[in-house]
Write an enzyme that holds these catalytic residues in place. Structure first.
Site, PDB file in Angstrom:
ATOM      1  N   PRO A 130       0.771  -1.244   0.000  1.00 28.48           N
ATOM      2  CA  PRO A 130       0.000   0.000   0.000  1.00 28.48           C
ATOM      3  C   PRO A 130       0.806   1.301   0.000  1.00 28.48           C
ATOM      4  O   PRO A 130       0.840   2.035   0.988  1.00 28.48           O
ATOM      5  CB  PRO A 130      -0.849  -0.132   1.269  1.00 28.48           C
ATOM      6  N   CYS A 131       1.399   1.619  -1.139  1.00 32.20           N
ATOM      7  CA  CYS A 131       2.137   2.878  -1.254  1.00 32.20           C
ATOM      8  C   CYS A 131       1.215   4.088  -1.114  1.00 32.20           C
ATOM      9  O   CYS A 131       1.683   5.182  -0.779  1.00 32.20           O
ATOM     10  CB  CYS A 131       2.917   2.926  -2.563  1.00 32.20           C
TER      11      CYS A 131
END
Length: 168
Positions: A130-131
């Site tokens: 989850p950037c």
């Protein structure tokens, strides 16, 4: 590697599996660079168990029903630093954010906020890794490979789910 295209709240979203793990994700439909025979369209039957599992998990995530991915991942690229950033991304709790500077400090290099940003941009498995949970100083929404509207949608989805769970 086989690509599957899903419809999602952030538009078409493609995910690649190799029969044992998820290898990559991509915002939008993978284009002509991938053989059409190796790409399934939205709604197509999954090719194997891993493909079926990641499709189910992504659908549950986008529906607000899944807060942690469990599908196996394989990353074959990236520097040691990039891999460390990607591992750190997976530790950011659902519905929360950290700044690039906070991630850099966690990794022991407080001056590496820009390098964290570069690693975020090179993340081969966005959404699952989850950037989108990494933001600029002061919570500012900056830089996202999928575009800021997608980042906002993902953060709003997670924040809404986190609030509903906290209040129920």
């Amino acid at each position: 590697m086989r690509w599957t295209v899903l419809d999602s709240p952030i538009g078409e979203f493609s995910v690649a599996t190799d029969g044992t793990a998820v290898c990559a994700t991509h915002f939008g439909r993978i284009g002509s660079a991938v053989d059409a025979a190796a790409t399934s369209q939205p709604g197509a039957e999954p090719a194997d168990e891993v493909d079926a599992r990641v499709v189910a998990e992504l659908r549950a995530y986008f529906a607000g029903e899944l807060t942690e991915f469990t599908v196996p991942l394989v990353v074959r690229q990236g520097s040691e630093f990039e891999r460390a950033v990607w591992r750190e991304m997976t530790r950011i709790p659902y519905g929360e954010t950290l700044t690039y500077g906070e991630v850099a400090r966690t990794l022991g290099d407080p001056g590496a906020a820009r390098a964290v940003g570069v690693a975020c941009n090179r993340n081969p498995i966005p959404v699952i890794v989850p950037c989108h949970r990494i933001v600029g100083a002061g919570g500012k929404l900056v830089g996202f490979g999928g575009g800021l509207p997608r980042k906002v949608t993902l953060l709003e989805l997670e924040a809404g789910v986190a609030l509903r769970r906290a209040w129920s």
